[in-house]
Design a protein around this motif. Structure first.
Motif, PDB file in Angstrom:
ATOM      1  N   ARG A 363       0.849  -1.189   0.000  1.00 49.02           N
ATOM      2  CA  ARG A 363       0.000   0.000   0.000  1.00 49.02           C
ATOM      3  C   ARG A 363       0.885   1.239   0.000  1.00 49.02           C
ATOM      4  O   ARG A 363       1.682   1.462   0.927  1.00 49.02           O
ATOM      5  CB  ARG A 363      -0.916  -0.012   1.223  1.00 49.02           C
ATOM      6  N   PHE A 364       0.765   2.071  -1.045  1.00 44.61           N
ATOM      7  CA  PHE A 364       1.623   3.238  -1.225  1.00 44.61           C
ATOM      8  C   PHE A 364       0.883   4.529  -0.889  1.00 44.61           C
ATOM      9  O   PHE A 364      -0.325   4.538  -0.673  1.00 44.61           O
ATOM     10  CB  PHE A 364       2.151   3.282  -2.658  1.00 44.61           C
ATOM     11  N   PHE A 365       1.643   5.623  -0.845  1.00 42.84           N
ATOM     12  CA  PHE A 365       1.112   6.960  -0.556  1.00 42.84           C
ATOM     13  C   PHE A 365       0.321   6.974   0.757  1.00 42.84           C
ATOM     14  O   PHE A 365      -0.697   7.646   0.875  1.00 42.84           O
ATOM     15  CB  PHE A 365       0.226   7.449  -1.704  1.00 42.84           C
ATOM     16  N   THR A 366       0.799   6.215   1.732  1.00 46.85           N
ATOM     17  CA  THR A 366       0.072   6.067   2.996  1.00 46.85           C
ATOM     18  C   THR A 366       1.010   6.324   4.167  1.00 46.85           C
ATOM     19  O   THR A 366       2.078   5.714   4.256  1.00 46.85           O
ATOM     20  CB  THR A 366      -0.529   4.652   3.118  1.00 46.85           C
ATOM     21  N   VAL A 380      -4.362   0.645  13.108  1.00 48.83           N
ATOM     22  CA  VAL A 380      -3.453   1.718  12.708  1.00 48.83           C
ATOM     23  C   VAL A 380      -4.268   2.772  11.970  1.00 48.83           C
ATOM     24  O   VAL A 380      -4.939   2.457  10.983  1.00 48.83           O
ATOM     25  CB  VAL A 380      -2.324   1.212  11.790  1.00 48.83           C
ATOM     26  N   ARG A 381      -4.244   3.994  12.450  1.00 46.75           N
ATOM     27  CA  ARG A 381      -4.904   5.090  11.755  1.00 46.75           C
ATOM     28  C   ARG A 381      -3.908   5.679  10.771  1.00 46.75           C
ATOM     29  O   ARG A 381      -2.784   6.024  11.141  1.00 46.75           O
ATOM     30  CB  ARG A 381      -5.384   6.140  12.746  1.00 46.75           C
ATOM     31  N   VAL A 382      -4.312   5.757   9.500  1.00 50.97           N
ATOM     32  CA  VAL A 382      -3.411   6.198   8.442  1.00 50.97           C
ATOM     33  C   VAL A 382      -4.041   7.331   7.652  1.00 50.97           C
ATOM     34  O   VAL A 382      -5.262   7.532   7.676  1.00 50.97           O
ATOM     35  CB  VAL A 382      -3.053   5.035   7.486  1.00 50.97           C
ATOM     36  N   ALA A 383      -3.187   8.047   6.930  1.00 47.45           N
ATOM     37  CA  ALA A 383      -3.630   9.099   6.031  1.00 47.45           C
ATOM     38  C   ALA A 383      -3.146   8.781   4.632  1.00 47.45           C
ATOM     39  O   ALA A 383      -1.975   8.447   4.426  1.00 47.45           O
ATOM     40  CB  ALA A 383      -3.095  10.453   6.479  1.00 47.45           C
ATOM     41  N   GLN A 384      -4.060   8.874   3.689  1.00 48.71           N
ATOM     42  CA  GLN A 384      -3.732   8.681   2.278  1.00 48.71           C
ATOM     43  C   GLN A 384      -4.259   9.909   1.536  1.00 48.71           C
ATOM     44  O   GLN A 384      -5.451  10.020   1.250  1.00 48.71           O
ATOM     45  CB  GLN A 384      -4.359   7.400   1.739  1.00 48.71           C
ATOM     46  N   GLY A 385      -3.363  10.861   1.301  1.00 50.71           N
ATOM     47  CA  GLY A 385      -3.809  12.145   0.778  1.00 50.71           C
ATOM     48  C   GLY A 385      -4.605  12.882   1.839  1.00 50.71           C
ATOM     49  O   GLY A 385      -4.173  13.028   2.982  1.00 50.71           O
ATOM     50  N   ASP A 386      -5.806  13.318   1.467  1.00 47.28           N
ATOM     51  CA  ASP A 386      -6.676  14.018   2.413  1.00 47.28           C
ATOM     52  C   ASP A 386      -7.607  13.071   3.158  1.00 47.28           C
ATOM     53  O   ASP A 386      -8.425  13.513   3.973  1.00 47.28           O
ATOM     54  CB  ASP A 386      -7.513  15.063   1.671  1.00 47.28           C
ATOM     55  N   THR A 387      -7.469  11.786   2.897  1.00 45.23           N
ATOM     56  CA  THR A 387      -8.371  10.792   3.490  1.00 45.23           C
ATOM     57  C   THR A 387      -7.711  10.089   4.662  1.00 45.23           C
ATOM     58  O   THR A 387      -6.552   9.679   4.567  1.00 45.23           O
ATOM     59  CB  THR A 387      -8.792   9.744   2.439  1.00 45.23           C
ATOM     60  N   GLN A 388      -8.429   9.951   5.753  1.00 47.81           N
ATOM     61  CA  GLN A 388      -7.951   9.183   6.903  1.00 47.81           C
ATOM     62  C   GLN A 388      -8.751   7.890   7.003  1.00 47.81           C
ATOM     63  O   GLN A 388      -9.970   7.885   6.824  1.00 47.81           O
ATOM     64  CB  GLN A 388      -8.086   9.998   8.193  1.00 47.81           C
ATOM     65  N   GLN A 389      -8.030   6.805   7.264  1.00 48.64           N
ATOM     66  CA  GLN A 389      -8.655   5.484   7.354  1.00 48.64           C
ATOM     67  C   GLN A 389      -8.072   4.741   8.544  1.00 48.64           C
ATOM     68  O   GLN A 389      -7.093   5.171   9.153  1.00 48.64           O
ATOM     69  CB  GLN A 389      -8.424   4.688   6.063  1.00 48.64           C
ATOM     70  N   GLN A 390      -8.672   3.596   8.838  1.00 45.78           N
ATOM     71  CA  GLN A 390      -8.185   2.763   9.938  1.00 45.78           C
ATOM     72  C   GLN A 390      -7.984   1.346   9.435  1.00 45.78           C
ATOM     73  O   GLN A 390      -8.871   0.776   8.794  1.00 45.78           O
ATOM     74  CB  GLN A 390      -9.178   2.794  11.105  1.00 45.78           C
ATOM     75  N   ILE A 391      -6.814   0.797   9.723  1.00 43.35           N
ATOM     76  CA  ILE A 391      -6.499  -0.583   9.339  1.00 43.35           C
ATOM     77  C   ILE A 391      -6.522  -1.443  10.594  1.00 43.35           C
ATOM     78  O   ILE A 391      -5.734  -1.219  11.522  1.00 43.35           O
ATOM     79  CB  ILE A 391      -5.111  -0.671   8.667  1.00 43.35           C
ATOM     80  N   ASP A 392      -7.418  -2.408  10.655  1.00 47.94           N
ATOM     81  CA  ASP A 392      -7.473  -3.313  11.797  1.00 47.94           C
ATOM     82  C   ASP A 392      -6.252  -4.215  11.788  1.00 47.94           C
ATOM     83  O   ASP A 392      -5.970  -4.892  10.782  1.00 47.94           O
ATOM     84  CB  ASP A 392      -8.744  -4.167  11.740  1.00 47.94           C
ATOM     85  N   ALA A 393      -5.505  -4.234  12.872  1.00 50.16           N
ATOM     86  CA  ALA A 393      -4.298  -5.059  12.957  1.00 50.16           C
ATOM     87  C   ALA A 393      -3.911  -5.239  14.412  1.00 50.16           C
ATOM     88  O   ALA A 393      -4.058  -4.313  15.220  1.00 50.16           O
ATOM     89  CB  ALA A 393      -3.141  -4.420  12.185  1.00 50.16           C
ATOM     90  N   GLY A 394      -3.406  -6.418  14.756  1.00 50.62           N
ATOM     91  CA  GLY A 394      -2.980  -6.690  16.121  1.00 50.62           C
ATOM     92  C   GLY A 394      -1.481  -6.684  16.299  1.00 50.62           C
ATOM     93  O   GLY A 394      -0.971  -6.828  17.421  1.00 50.62           O
ATOM     94  N   LEU A 395      -0.741  -6.528  15.195  1.00 53.65           N
ATOM     95  CA  LEU A 395       0.723  -6.473  15.247  1.00 53.65           C
ATOM     96  C   LEU A 395       1.194  -5.414  14.261  1.00 53.65           C
ATOM     97  O   LEU A 395       0.777  -5.404  13.098  1.00 53.65           O
ATOM     98  CB  LEU A 395       1.340  -7.830  14.888  1.00 53.65           C
ATOM     99  N   VAL A 396       2.061  -4.515  14.725  1.00 49.71           N
ATOM    100  CA  VAL A 396       2.627  -3.473  13.875  1.00 49.71           C
ATOM    101  C   VAL A 396       4.144  -3.518  14.015  1.00 49.71           C
ATOM    102  O   VAL A 396       4.679  -3.448  15.132  1.00 49.71           O
ATOM    103  CB  VAL A 396       2.106  -2.075  14.261  1.00 49.71           C
ATOM    104  N   VAL A 397       4.838  -3.651  12.901  1.00 51.85           N
ATOM    105  CA  VAL A 397       6.298  -3.689  12.893  1.00 51.85           C
ATOM    106  C   VAL A 397       6.803  -2.450  12.158  1.00 51.85           C
ATOM    107  O   VAL A 397       6.465  -2.226  10.994  1.00 51.85           O
ATOM    108  CB  VAL A 397       6.829  -4.960  12.215  1.00 51.85           C
TER     109      VAL A 397
END
Length: 499
Positions: A363-366, A380-397
């Motif tokens: 996933r690019f531009f994020t 993980v709350r992310v921004a892609q341009g002017d859009t904010q989204q949430q990715i459900d995940a239990g592990l972040v590296v």
């Protein structure tokens, strides 16, 4: 043909009798290509490069099968617009000590690739006595604890270093830390010169809220864990029942982590992955790994061989998340973005469970903005341009890079995370003058960039500076003898391991 394990240390270049392997160390594009390449038009099939390669990366073209055929295609493309008669560089004659000059006693702090190349160069070009010192109880540095366990061929370079450790003019002390058990001044008092090859072992922080939550871990710690690093406990990664993991970054380390997380455990069981890490992966539910890149495909930091390996993991699908900017970049003229043209572009709903099967999503531009959760990471709350989204995940590296750390007794540049130096000579920041008898090599010298083989050229530069200083009488006089140093080690660090 040169394949994925290539370490770029150019041993094959020196062995080739017809100068058909490029880029060579004296050429402008050396270190900028993903691998070295053999010119199929001038190669005489003598096999000298095969014998010289320390990682068994060179194989006959007609032995390539399946996905590996792409390596022959890449080599042909590399030489498509290059002459069949490349110019020979000037002979390279290593700097040497004057006739009758006393050989220096040199301490090298570290036992990773930079340290070992330095020791090899010293032993090969001078009569130096070399002392290796490492804070860990086993040698190898990032070669042992940083290379992915399924890259077994890459780790074979350790076999040539193992022969180095048996050299009659080399001594090695393990489980000894400079700055804790001995000071730099004490080490320098027993040697004419000290070379620090301590790498860049710290992780760059994300700097976002929630980074400290359980379930969030740096790639440096994650990689050390699956390689059985003695300082990283087996439970360093909290087990997760989440079906999705997120890797932040898109360099080679990020792809290594994603591949290990997504690979079927039965495949990893055939590698040298640590048992506790394998057992944890067997008990986890991760089926999808999302790799976040802040910029687009044209600026991805991974190399072609690493991406090629990711495309061909058995039982794992690689996809690119659909986005107009991503489609435009991949369809454009950029060579790096074009590497993804054979990868499916698909929409990816990451707010719910992943689809059946195992897959890795690029996933690019994020950009990550926050790790969300109370008792542990949940999203993980992310921004892609002017859009904010949430990715459900239990592990972040987090795999956004390494940082050097200050070396006790030496100056340190916080901005570059390196020890200030001029061609390997440690310099005083106030005056710019070299500190006599003190040198650096590897990532602590040039920053965390370049692979294993780049350390060979780096080591040659540092050793050349050291030998020049020795020849011109600029090295301090050592006070203590080798026996004195051994006694000091035994007194300060009874648990030291001597080789």
């Amino acid at each position: 043909m040169i394949t994925q394990p290539c370490c770029n240390d150019a041993s094959c270049v020196a062995a080739c009798p017809v100068n058909c392997i490029h880029p060579a160390p004296d050429e402008p594009d050396f270190g900028t290509t993903d691998t070295l390449y053999i010119d199929p038009r001038t190669c005489i099939d003598c096999g000298a490069c095969t014998d010289a390669c320390p990682v068994d990366a060179i194989v006959p073209a007609d032995a390539l099968t399946g996905p590996d055929i792409a390596y022959a295609e890449r080599s042909t493309q590399f030489y498509a617009d290059r002459t069949t008669e490349p110019a020979w560089g000037a002979p390279e004659i290593p700097r040497s000590l004057p006739w009758g000059a006393a050989a220096p006693h040199v301490a090298v702090v570290g036992t990773g690739p930079a340290a070992c190349y330095t020791a090899q160069e010293l032993l090969r070009t001078t009569g130096a006595e070399v002392t290796l010192v490492d804070r860990l109880p086993v040698p190898g540095g990032l070669l042992r604890f940083g290379v992915a366990p399924d890259h077994t061929s890459t780790k074979r370079i350790g076999e040539s270093f193992a022969a180095l450790f048996r050299h009659p003019r080399l001594r090695m002390y393990l489980n000894v830390e400079i700055g804790e058990h001995l000071t730099h001044a004490e080490l320098a008092a027993h040697h004419h010169a000290v070379v620090y090859a301590v790498g860049a072992a710290a992780a760059r922080p994300l700097g976002i809220p929630g980074e400290e939550l359980p379930g969030s871990i740096s790639a440096t710690r994650f990689v050390a864990r699956y390689n059985g690093h003695p300082e990283v406990p087996g439970d360093a990664v909290d087990p997760t029942r989440s079906q999705r993991a997120v890797v932040i970054g898109n360099g080679n380390v990020a792809l290594d982590v994603a591949r290990i997380l997504a690979s079927p455990p039965d495949r990893l069981a055939r590698t040298d992955i640590a048992d506790h890490a394998l057992n944890a992966l067997r008990g986890a539910d991760v089926r999808e790994v999302v790799v976040l890149g802040r910029r687009g495909p044209a600026h991805a930091a991974y190399t072609w061989p690493e991406l090629h390996a990711l495309k061909n993991v058995p039982g794992v699908r690689l996809v690119v998340e659909d986005h107009p900017q991503v489609r435009a970049a991949i369809a454009g003229d950029d060579e790096r973005a074009a590497l993804l043209r054979d990868v499916p572009i698909e929409p990816a709903n990451q707010a719910g469970p992943p689809p059946p099967g195992r897959r890795i999503v690029l996933r690019f531009f994020t950009s990550p903005r926050e790790l969300v959760g109370e008792d542990r990471v949940r999203a993980v709350r992310v921004a892609q341009g002017d859009t904010q989204q949430q990715i459900d995940a239990g592990l972040v590296v987090s795999a956004i890079g390494y940082r050097g750390t200050p070396v006790a007794g030496l100056p340190f540049d916080d901005a570059t995370s390196t020890v200030p130096n001029d061609g390997g000579r440690v310099t005083d920041p106030a005056t710019g003058h070299p500190r006599p008898g003190t040198y650096v090599v590897g990532w602590i010298k040039r920053g965390p960039s370049g692979g294993i083989g780049d350390n060979r050229v780096c080591a040659r530069e540092t050793v050349d500076a050291l030998v020049q200083d020795a020849a011109e009488g600029r090295l301090p006089s050592a006070v203590g003898t080798a026996r004195d140093f051994d006694r000091l080690i035994r007194r300060r660090r009874p648990k030291a391991l001597n080789h």
